[in-house]
Motif scaffolding. Sequence first.
Motif, PDB file in Angstrom:
ATOM      1  N   GLY A  65      -9.064  -5.235   0.595  1.00  0.00           N
ATOM      2  CA  GLY A  65      -9.043  -5.605  -0.613  1.00  0.00           C
ATOM      3  C   GLY A  65      -9.571  -4.572  -1.490  1.00  0.00           C
ATOM      4  N   GLY A  66      -9.225  -4.548  -2.937  1.00  0.00           N
ATOM      5  CA  GLY A  66      -9.796  -3.568  -3.574  1.00  0.00           C
ATOM      6  C   GLY A  66     -11.273  -3.501  -3.996  1.00  0.00           C
TER       7      GLY A  66
ATOM      8  N   VAL B 219     -18.404  -6.040   3.382  1.00  0.00           N
ATOM      9  CA  VAL B 219     -17.293  -4.962   3.565  1.00  0.00           C
ATOM     10  C   VAL B 219     -17.456  -4.760   5.207  1.00  0.00           C
ATOM     11  CG1 VAL B 219     -16.598  -2.799   3.122  1.00  0.00           C
ATOM     12  CG2 VAL B 219     -17.026  -4.434   1.285  1.00  0.00           C
ATOM     13  N   ARG B 220     -18.558  -4.791   5.697  1.00  0.00           N
ATOM     14  CA  ARG B 220     -18.806  -4.343   7.093  1.00  0.00           C
ATOM     15  C   ARG B 220     -18.129  -5.426   7.748  1.00  0.00           C
ATOM     16  NH1 ARG B 220     -24.259  -0.841   8.333  1.00  0.00           N
ATOM     17  NH2 ARG B 220     -23.906   0.336   6.417  1.00  0.00           N
TER      18      ARG B 220
ATOM     19  N   VAL C 208       0.873  -1.365   0.072  1.00  0.00           N
ATOM     20  CA  VAL C 208       0.009   0.117  -0.042  1.00  0.00           C
ATOM     21  C   VAL C 208       0.955   1.168   0.073  1.00  0.00           C
ATOM     22  CG1 VAL C 208      -1.911  -1.139   1.169  1.00  0.00           C
ATOM     23  CG2 VAL C 208      -0.316  -0.152   2.482  1.00  0.00           C
ATOM     24  N   GLN C 209       0.278   2.314  -0.520  1.00  0.00           N
ATOM     25  CA  GLN C 209       0.928   3.695  -0.512  1.00  0.00           C
ATOM     26  C   GLN C 209       0.186   4.616   0.656  1.00  0.00           C
ATOM     27  OE1 GLN C 209       1.772   5.125  -4.193  1.00  0.00           O
ATOM     28  NE2 GLN C 209       1.660   3.193  -4.955  1.00  0.00           N
ATOM     29  N   ALA C 210       0.688   5.571   1.243  1.00  0.00           N
ATOM     30  CA  ALA C 210       0.149   6.482   1.987  1.00  0.00           C
ATOM     31  C   ALA C 210      -1.130   7.008   1.471  1.00  0.00           C
ATOM     32  CB  ALA C 210       1.092   7.887   2.218  1.00  0.00           C
ATOM     33  N   GLN C 211      -1.118   7.507   0.219  1.00  0.00           N
ATOM     34  CA  GLN C 211      -2.238   7.992  -0.597  1.00  0.00           C
ATOM     35  C   GLN C 211      -3.357   7.069  -0.603  1.00  0.00           C
ATOM     36  OE1 GLN C 211       0.614   7.813  -1.875  1.00  0.00           O
ATOM     37  NE2 GLN C 211       0.646   7.436  -3.978  1.00  0.00           N
ATOM     38  N   ASP C 212      -3.272   5.642  -0.120  1.00  0.00           N
ATOM     39  CA  ASP C 212      -4.476   4.691  -0.248  1.00  0.00           C
ATOM     40  C   ASP C 212      -5.058   4.499   1.021  1.00  0.00           C
ATOM     41  OD1 ASP C 212      -3.571   3.557  -2.571  1.00  0.00           O
ATOM     42  OD2 ASP C 212      -2.056   2.267  -1.787  1.00  0.00           O
TER      43      ASP C 212
ATOM     44  N   TYR D 163      -6.616   1.511   4.938  1.00  0.00           N
ATOM     45  CA  TYR D 163      -6.326   1.694   3.496  1.00  0.00           C
ATOM     46  C   TYR D 163      -7.176   0.736   2.731  1.00  0.00           C
ATOM     47  CZ  TYR D 163      -1.920   3.522   5.710  1.00  0.00           C
ATOM     48  OH  TYR D 163      -1.324   4.398   6.421  1.00  0.00           O
ATOM     49  N   VAL D 164      -7.204   1.217   1.561  1.00  0.00           N
ATOM     50  CA  VAL D 164      -7.706   0.233   0.355  1.00  0.00           C
ATOM     51  C   VAL D 164      -6.634  -0.137  -0.594  1.00  0.00           C
ATOM     52  CG1 VAL D 164      -9.455  -0.117  -1.371  1.00  0.00           C
ATOM     53  CG2 VAL D 164      -9.973   1.047   0.696  1.00  0.00           C
ATOM     54  N   ARG D 165      -6.259  -1.276  -0.619  1.00  0.00           N
ATOM     55  CA  ARG D 165      -5.294  -1.726  -1.525  1.00  0.00           C
ATOM     56  C   ARG D 165      -5.718  -1.970  -3.100  1.00  0.00           C
ATOM     57  NH1 ARG D 165      -2.001  -6.302   1.418  1.00  0.00           N
ATOM     58  NH2 ARG D 165      -4.039  -7.211   1.504  1.00  0.00           N
TER      59      ARG D 165
END
Length: 404
Positions: free
Chosen positions: A220-221, A230-231, A165-169, A198-200
Amino acid sequence: LDPTATTEERVRALVALGEAARVAGRDEAAARHFIAALDLGDVAAGDAAAGVLSMLPDRTTDVLLVRRRQAFLAPGDRVRLDHLHAAAMQAKEHVFARAIDHVRRAFDPVAGPVPPPPLEAQIDQPDLVVPLLQRRANPVAAEAVMLAIDHAASIFRHDHAAFAVQAQDRVPPLATHPIGRLIAVAERLLGLARTPVYVRQRRGRDVEAALLQQASVVLGGDCREDSVEVRYLLGVGLLAAHPAQSLLLAQAEPQARATWQALLSAFGPPEFGRGVAPEVGRLAALLWQSIPRAPQRRLGELLGTNPPSFEAAVEGARQVARRAGLYLAGDISVAVRLTLEETGRAGLLAEPNADTLPRACAASSAVVDLVRLATSPEFAEARWRLPAGAGRRKTPTPAGTAAR
């Protein structure tokens, strides 16, 4: 009763005493004997106890207690759930009755599901909800892990690249898209407002806890939209990243096992420090150097005598995470399905019917734990009771609620 008798012999004797008392018209004594047999595990004795108590005035609460015990001993059994629902209605415990109705109809293709109350309308009570989710799930391991992460977190931190992941995720709570709003609600209800999510960028719907600068959740994406699934995954991730679970669930299993072995080597009985792998020994030394003296003493008290195994510790942590998933989803069928998928038993849910839930309970202790939580009055109060006037609020229904 003979104190040397086996449990089976004691049950038979208690049932016989109960029957004799009932014939003699001593209903109170009969009920006591039948309840004693129920407490020893004889589910059928509860039917006799409930039958006697229902004939006595003002005993609806006692009947409800009997039916609760039966449902606990036979998790998922539709007959026991039907009796529990009827007893809750008779006792005018309507919130509890609706929670039980949800469970008993979860896999009923004819009656259909009972939707849970809107998550957004739940009362903020994290000091009650989180202890409920953590209850009886290996508290020794949970406290030991929390002490280690509180005082030695820097040993275990990784950068974003380690988790793809990245910080912007990172998804900010209260973002304009649905998952951001869901995160804000979930963090509020669980009291975990400082847990980054985060969302990868990848296909698939999954969740992972990550030991970044702060313990975090990586979805996950396909988790960009709000849905019941998702909850559930977000709840699992948030409690997996909680300090009481993170060292066991936010690392790959070999690293988590090595961490637990290092804790036992540093603070457990002397035999746990002998013959450990070099990397475990180095980690134990780091823990010893990083953790101050007072928490070291507490770790010695927790782990110094008969400490839990890694398997017991990690399964207790997983229990807590799954319970959080159930709490946020509010849907036992989704929680059971995703738990069975996690444990490789998804085939048990083919062609759902009245036997699905007891069959899943027979196959999986993890499902038993979820069903027992979902049929407890404490969970009903935490997830199914709404504040006055909340039912008039218009809240969005998450996508996928109607799809079963």
